[in-house]
Design a protein around this motif. Structure first.
Motif, PDB file in Angstrom:
ATOM      1  N   SER A  17       0.872  -1.216   0.044  1.00 60.66           N
ATOM      2  CA  SER A  17      -0.016   0.049   0.038  1.00 60.66           C
ATOM      3  C   SER A  17       0.877   1.286   0.187  1.00 60.66           C
ATOM      4  O   SER A  17       1.994   1.327   0.474  1.00 60.66           O
ATOM      5  N   LEU A  18       0.111   2.452  -0.503  1.00 61.82           N
ATOM      6  CA  LEU A  18       0.812   3.631  -0.348  1.00 61.82           C
ATOM      7  C   LEU A  18      -0.227   4.513  -0.314  1.00 61.82           C
ATOM      8  O   LEU A  18      -1.425   4.467  -0.855  1.00 61.82           O
ATOM      9  N   ARG A  19       0.089   5.861   0.272  1.00 62.50           N
ATOM     10  CA  ARG A  19      -0.514   6.958   0.210  1.00 62.50           C
ATOM     11  C   ARG A  19      -0.171   7.945  -0.219  1.00 62.50           C
ATOM     12  O   ARG A  19       0.962   8.778   0.293  1.00 62.50           O
ATOM     13  N   LEU A  20      -0.722   8.629  -1.446  1.00 59.07           N
ATOM     14  CA  LEU A  20      -0.281   9.900  -2.044  1.00 59.07           C
ATOM     15  C   LEU A  20      -1.219  11.013  -1.419  1.00 59.07           C
ATOM     16  O   LEU A  20      -2.212  10.783  -0.950  1.00 59.07           O
ATOM     17  N   SER A  21      -0.361  12.063  -1.280  1.00 58.24           N
ATOM     18  CA  SER A  21      -0.747  13.459  -0.956  1.00 58.24           C
ATOM     19  C   SER A  21      -0.715  14.278  -1.987  1.00 58.24           C
ATOM     20  O   SER A  21       0.162  14.447  -2.865  1.00 58.24           O
ATOM     21  N   CYS A  22      -1.749  15.173  -2.086  1.00 56.79           N
ATOM     22  CA  CYS A  22      -1.701  16.437  -2.818  1.00 56.79           C
ATOM     23  C   CYS A  22      -1.860  17.513  -2.208  1.00 56.79           C
ATOM     24  O   CYS A  22      -3.130  17.929  -1.674  1.00 56.79           O
ATOM     25  N   GLU A  23      -0.905  18.634  -2.084  1.00 54.27           N
ATOM     26  CA  GLU A  23      -1.131  19.635  -1.132  1.00 54.27           C
ATOM     27  C   GLU A  23      -1.090  20.921  -2.016  1.00 54.27           C
ATOM     28  O   GLU A  23      -0.584  21.156  -3.121  1.00 54.27           O
ATOM     29  N   ALA A  24      -2.275  21.682  -1.687  1.00 56.46           N
ATOM     30  CA  ALA A  24      -2.861  22.741  -2.516  1.00 56.46           C
ATOM     31  C   ALA A  24      -2.255  24.290  -1.612  1.00 56.46           C
ATOM     32  O   ALA A  24      -2.210  24.301  -0.543  1.00 56.46           O
ATOM     33  N   SER A  25      -1.881  25.168  -2.569  1.00 55.93           N
ATOM     34  CA  SER A  25      -1.647  26.428  -1.953  1.00 55.93           C
ATOM     35  C   SER A  25      -2.155  27.504  -3.025  1.00 55.93           C
ATOM     36  O   SER A  25      -2.673  27.170  -4.133  1.00 55.93           O
ATOM     37  N   GLY A  26      -2.449  28.747  -2.619  1.00 47.56           N
ATOM     38  CA  GLY A  26      -3.068  29.531  -3.392  1.00 47.56           C
ATOM     39  C   GLY A  26      -4.520  29.847  -3.083  1.00 47.56           C
ATOM     40  O   GLY A  26      -4.657  30.129  -1.833  1.00 47.56           O
ATOM     41  N   ARG A  27      -5.420  29.815  -3.655  1.00 44.44           N
ATOM     42  CA  ARG A  27      -6.832  30.088  -3.444  1.00 44.44           C
ATOM     43  C   ARG A  27      -7.271  29.008  -2.431  1.00 44.44           C
ATOM     44  O   ARG A  27      -6.791  27.831  -2.352  1.00 44.44           O
ATOM     45  N   THR A  28      -8.495  29.443  -1.751  1.00 39.02           N
ATOM     46  CA  THR A  28      -9.124  28.391  -0.874  1.00 39.02           C
ATOM     47  C   THR A  28      -9.313  26.971  -1.567  1.00 39.02           C
ATOM     48  O   THR A  28     -10.039  27.103  -2.641  1.00 39.02           O
ATOM     49  N   PHE A  29      -8.727  26.034  -0.872  1.00 38.24           N
ATOM     50  CA  PHE A  29      -8.866  24.827  -1.608  1.00 38.24           C
ATOM     51  C   PHE A  29     -10.302  24.412  -1.930  1.00 38.24           C
ATOM     52  O   PHE A  29     -10.674  23.269  -2.407  1.00 38.24           O
ATOM     53  N   THR A  30     -11.022  24.509  -0.643  1.00 40.18           N
ATOM     54  CA  THR A  30     -12.694  24.233  -0.903  1.00 40.18           C
ATOM     55  C   THR A  30     -13.275  24.753  -2.195  1.00 40.18           C
ATOM     56  O   THR A  30     -14.363  24.256  -2.417  1.00 40.18           O
ATOM     57  N   SER A  31     -12.520  25.630  -3.039  1.00 39.14           N
ATOM     58  CA  SER A  31     -13.398  25.928  -4.276  1.00 39.14           C
ATOM     59  C   SER A  31     -13.041  24.980  -5.362  1.00 39.14           C
ATOM     60  O   SER A  31     -13.586  25.199  -6.515  1.00 39.14           O
ATOM     61  N   TYR A  32     -12.310  23.890  -5.041  1.00 41.31           N
ATOM     62  CA  TYR A  32     -11.959  23.044  -6.219  1.00 41.31           C
ATOM     63  C   TYR A  32     -12.340  21.565  -6.138  1.00 41.31           C
ATOM     64  O   TYR A  32     -11.911  20.897  -5.029  1.00 41.31           O
ATOM     65  N   VAL A  33     -12.872  21.035  -7.271  1.00 41.02           N
ATOM     66  CA  VAL A  33     -13.258  19.823  -7.486  1.00 41.02           C
ATOM     67  C   VAL A  33     -11.787  19.233  -7.494  1.00 41.02           C
ATOM     68  O   VAL A  33     -11.077  19.802  -8.613  1.00 41.02           O
ATOM     69  N   THR A  34     -11.359  18.149  -6.993  1.00 40.96           N
ATOM     70  CA  THR A  34      -9.926  17.606  -7.265  1.00 40.96           C
ATOM     71  C   THR A  34     -10.125  16.207  -7.618  1.00 40.96           C
ATOM     72  O   THR A  34     -10.814  15.326  -7.479  1.00 40.96           O
ATOM     73  N   GLY A  35      -9.003  15.746  -8.517  1.00 41.79           N
ATOM     74  CA  GLY A  35      -8.966  14.501  -9.086  1.00 41.79           C
ATOM     75  C   GLY A  35      -7.388  13.792  -9.262  1.00 41.79           C
ATOM     76  O   GLY A  35      -6.678  14.677  -8.761  1.00 41.79           O
ATOM     77  N   TRP A  36      -7.441  12.641  -9.322  1.00 39.04           N
ATOM     78  CA  TRP A  36      -6.182  11.850  -9.540  1.00 39.04           C
ATOM     79  C   TRP A  36      -6.284  11.362 -10.777  1.00 39.04           C
ATOM     80  O   TRP A  36      -7.137  10.659 -11.329  1.00 39.04           O
ATOM     81  N   PHE A  37      -5.175  11.531 -11.521  1.00 36.84           N
ATOM     82  CA  PHE A  37      -4.717  10.717 -12.824  1.00 36.84           C
ATOM     83  C   PHE A  37      -3.369  10.114 -12.796  1.00 36.84           C
ATOM     84  O   PHE A  37      -2.781  10.369 -11.973  1.00 36.84           O
ATOM     85  N   ARG A  38      -3.304   9.060 -13.806  1.00 35.95           N
ATOM     86  CA  ARG A  38      -2.063   8.509 -13.747  1.00 35.95           C
ATOM     87  C   ARG A  38      -1.625   8.261 -15.367  1.00 35.95           C
ATOM     88  O   ARG A  38      -2.696   8.298 -16.060  1.00 35.95           O
ATOM     89  N   GLN A  39      -0.329   8.208 -15.363  1.00 40.14           N
ATOM     90  CA  GLN A  39       0.203   7.984 -16.856  1.00 40.14           C
ATOM     91  C   GLN A  39       1.244   7.104 -16.848  1.00 40.14           C
ATOM     92  O   GLN A  39       2.322   7.311 -16.130  1.00 40.14           O
ATOM     93  N   ALA A  40       1.097   5.967 -17.483  1.00 40.21           N
ATOM     94  CA  ALA A  40       2.286   4.887 -17.514  1.00 40.21           C
ATOM     95  C   ALA A  40       3.005   5.133 -18.978  1.00 40.21           C
ATOM     96  O   ALA A  40       2.606   5.739 -19.858  1.00 40.21           O
ATOM     97  N   PRO A  41       4.377   4.750 -18.854  1.00 37.34           N
ATOM     98  CA  PRO A  41       4.990   4.996 -20.120  1.00 37.34           C
ATOM     99  C   PRO A  41       4.636   4.460 -21.422  1.00 37.34           C
ATOM    100  O   PRO A  41       3.871   3.120 -21.403  1.00 37.34           O
ATOM    101  N   GLY A  42       4.415   5.238 -22.405  1.00 33.58           N
ATOM    102  CA  GLY A  42       3.781   4.894 -23.693  1.00 33.58           C
ATOM    103  C   GLY A  42       2.408   4.732 -23.528  1.00 33.58           C
ATOM    104  O   GLY A  42       1.747   4.439 -24.710  1.00 33.58           O
TER     105      GLY A  42
END
Length: 126
Positions: A17-42
């Motif tokens: 298992s792993l836990r990924l984190s995404c920390e935001a800065s700038g405008r209030t984070f509650t203003s944004y729908v957030t997603g995770w994507f991934r890209q494998a080589p090729g």
């Protein structure tokens, strides 16, 4: 505008298992729908999971259902992606992304998202 920084990737064996984190800065984070994507080589970038602004609704790709969990802590300006029972085919660079603040619906396409992090590498060995 919001800036996103991912962390938590690494090299693990299948089943770990792993836990990924995404920390935001700038405008209030509650203003944004957030997603995770991934890209494998090729391969093209693919949707993994998304969460609404207040965390009350989530959506997962079929490949993530039952193994991955997205969550957010707006007080910490952070979105998480818990990765369980990892498989070699999960190997990819995982990116966090945020929609424009005027949007409320969950998006599953890269074009739905305006802001992107640099990504964190997840490598799963057999």
């Amino acid at each position: 505008q919001v800036q996103l920084v991912e962390s938590g990737g690494g090299v693990v064996q299948a089943g770990a298992s792993l836990r990924l984190s995404c920390e935001a800065s700038g405008r209030t984070f509650t203003s944004y729908v957030t997603g995770w994507f991934r890209q494998a080589p090729g391969r093209e970038r693919e949707f993994v999971a998304a969460i609404t602004k207040n965390g009350d609704s989530k959506h997962y790709a079929d490949s993530a259902k039952g193994r991955f969990t997205i969550s957010r802590d707006n007080a910490k300006n952070t979105v998480y992606l818990q990765l369980n029972t990892l498989k070699p085919e999960d190997t990819a660079v995982y990116h966090c992304a945020a929609r424009g603040s005027i949007f409320w619906s969950l998006g599953t396409h890269s074009d739905d998202y305006l802001y992107w992090g640099q990504g964190t590498q997840v490598t799963v060995s057999a």
